[in-house]
Write a protein that holds these residues in place. Structure first.
Motif, short mmCIF file in Angstrom:
data_model
loop_
_atom_site.label_atom_id
_atom_site.label_comp_id
_atom_site.label_asym_id
_atom_site.label_seq_id
_atom_site.Cartn_x
_atom_site.Cartn_y
_atom_site.Cartn_z
N ASP A 66 -5.56 -4.89 16.19
CA ASP A 66 -6.12 -4.03 15.15
C ASP A 66 -5.02 -3.72 14.14
O ASP A 66 -3.99 -3.15 14.50
CB ASP A 66 -6.66 -2.74 15.78
CG ASP A 66 -7.36 -1.85 14.77
OD1 ASP A 66 -7.71 -2.33 13.68
OD2 ASP A 66 -7.55 -0.65 15.07
N LEU A 67 -5.22 -4.13 12.89
CA LEU A 67 -4.28 -3.82 11.81
C LEU A 67 -4.83 -2.64 11.03
O LEU A 67 -5.99 -2.67 10.58
CB LEU A 67 -4.09 -5.02 10.88
CG LEU A 67 -3.48 -6.27 11.50
CD1 LEU A 67 -3.39 -7.38 10.45
CD2 LEU A 67 -2.10 -5.98 12.07
N ARG A 68 -4.02 -1.61 10.86
CA ARG A 68 -4.45 -0.43 10.10
C ARG A 68 -3.46 -0.15 8.98
O ARG A 68 -2.26 -0.23 9.17
CB ARG A 68 -4.57 0.80 11.02
CG ARG A 68 -5.61 0.62 12.10
CD ARG A 68 -5.79 1.88 12.90
NE ARG A 68 -6.56 1.62 14.11
CZ ARG A 68 -6.73 2.49 15.09
NH1 ARG A 68 -6.18 3.69 15.00
NH2 ARG A 68 -7.43 2.18 16.16
N ARG A 69 -4.02 0.18 7.83
CA ARG A 69 -3.20 0.44 6.66
C ARG A 69 -3.29 1.92 6.26
O ARG A 69 -4.37 2.51 6.29
CB ARG A 69 -3.63 -0.44 5.49
CG ARG A 69 -3.43 -1.93 5.72
CD ARG A 69 -3.81 -2.73 4.50
NE ARG A 69 -5.13 -2.35 4.02
CZ ARG A 69 -5.38 -1.94 2.77
NH1 ARG A 69 -4.40 -1.88 1.89
NH2 ARG A 69 -6.61 -1.61 2.41
N PHE A 70 -2.13 2.45 5.87
CA PHE A 70 -2.05 3.83 5.41
C PHE A 70 -1.23 3.86 4.12
O PHE A 70 -0.54 2.90 3.78
CB PHE A 70 -1.39 4.71 6.47
CG PHE A 70 -2.07 4.67 7.81
CD1 PHE A 70 -3.15 5.49 8.08
CD2 PHE A 70 -1.64 3.80 8.80
CE1 PHE A 70 -3.79 5.46 9.31
CE2 PHE A 70 -2.26 3.75 10.03
CZ PHE A 70 -3.35 4.58 10.28
N GLU A 71 -1.32 4.99 3.45
CA GLU A 71 -0.54 5.19 2.23
C GLU A 71 0.26 6.47 2.36
O GLU A 71 -0.25 7.49 2.85
CB GLU A 71 -1.48 5.29 1.03
CG GLU A 71 -0.78 5.50 -0.30
CD GLU A 71 -1.76 5.61 -1.45
OE1 GLU A 71 -2.11 4.54 -2.02
OE2 GLU A 71 -2.20 6.74 -1.76
N ILE A 72 1.53 6.41 1.95
CA ILE A 72 2.32 7.64 1.80
C ILE A 72 2.07 8.13 0.39
O ILE A 72 2.48 7.49 -0.59
CB ILE A 72 3.82 7.39 2.03
CG1 ILE A 72 4.07 6.75 3.40
CG2 ILE A 72 4.59 8.70 1.92
CD1 ILE A 72 5.52 6.38 3.64
N SER A 73 1.39 9.24 0.27
CA SER A 73 0.99 9.74 -1.04
C SER A 73 2.17 10.41 -1.74
O SER A 73 3.16 10.77 -1.11
CB SER A 73 -0.16 10.74 -0.88
OG SER A 73 0.33 11.97 -0.40
#
Length: 202
Positions: free
Chosen positions: A186-193
């Motif tokens: 499972d590849l999950r993407r996040f953003e550092i805002s």
């Protein structure tokens, strides 16, 4: 009269300036006094510790003990009312970014929260390191899963926010029991805002 007033003024200023000066040099922190986690992870001698906020709780855990087997962790205990638990930070997967926020260098690290139950709840944490003051702030966390396996964390190389973070996990499919080893990639993407928060992109 003027000479007397001038002499009194000079004396008063001299006393005031002496009062503003420190007669003791700043005290250096020895390795024995320094927090062992901050010293080992960042080579920073400080009395301040590396403290994690326990998600969905008012509790916090100061990291204190290194464990090398079965995985390399640095751990700390917490108490939340009647619940006692442990937080384990995967320091080998700690990722420094090229971005700064409010004078702190941003970094990412996975951590696990356990308690008296059977779960091992994995999170990705965002932290800010201020080397000058020797402090770490826990800025944000996102939940990754229960009893998963982390294969890797990658973060984009830019200096400016937002930055994209990708985690590679092994999870269970809907038909697997929790006691079984996870095997589904499972590849999950996040953003550092720009506000210093981790936000899901999926």
């Amino acid at each position: 009269m003027r000479l007397v007033f001038s002499a009194l003024l000079t004396a008063a200023l001299s006393i005031g300036l002496l009062g503003c000066q420190s007669t003791e040099p700043p005290k250096d922190i020895s390795p024995e006094q320094a927090d062992p986690v901050m010293l080992r992870l960042f080579s920073i001698k400080t009395l301040a510790g590396f403290t994690l906020k326990v998600p969905e709780s008012e509790a916090s855990a100061r990291l204190s003990t290194f464990i090398e087997a079965p995985l390399p962790w640095v751990t700390g205990d917490y108490t939340d009312g009647p619940v006692r638990g442990q937080v384990l930070l995967g320091y080998r997967d700690l990722q420094m970014t090229n971005a700064r926020l409010a004078g702190a260098q941003l970094m990412l690290a996975p951590f696990v929260v356990t308690n008296q139950g059977s779960g091992s709840f994995w999170y990705l944490g965002l932290f800010g390191l201020k080397a000058e003051s020797g402090t770490v702030s826990h800025l944000s966390s996102v939940f990754l899963g229960d009893r998963i396996e982390l294969r890797g964390i990658s973060v984009s190389a830019g200096q400016y926010l937002p930055l994209t973070v990708t985690t590679e996990l092994l999870v269970r499919d809907a038909n697997q029991a929790m006691a079984e080893t996870p095997g589904l990639l499972d590849l999950r993407r996040f953003e550092i805002s720009p506000q210093g928060q981790l936000v899901s992109l999926d």
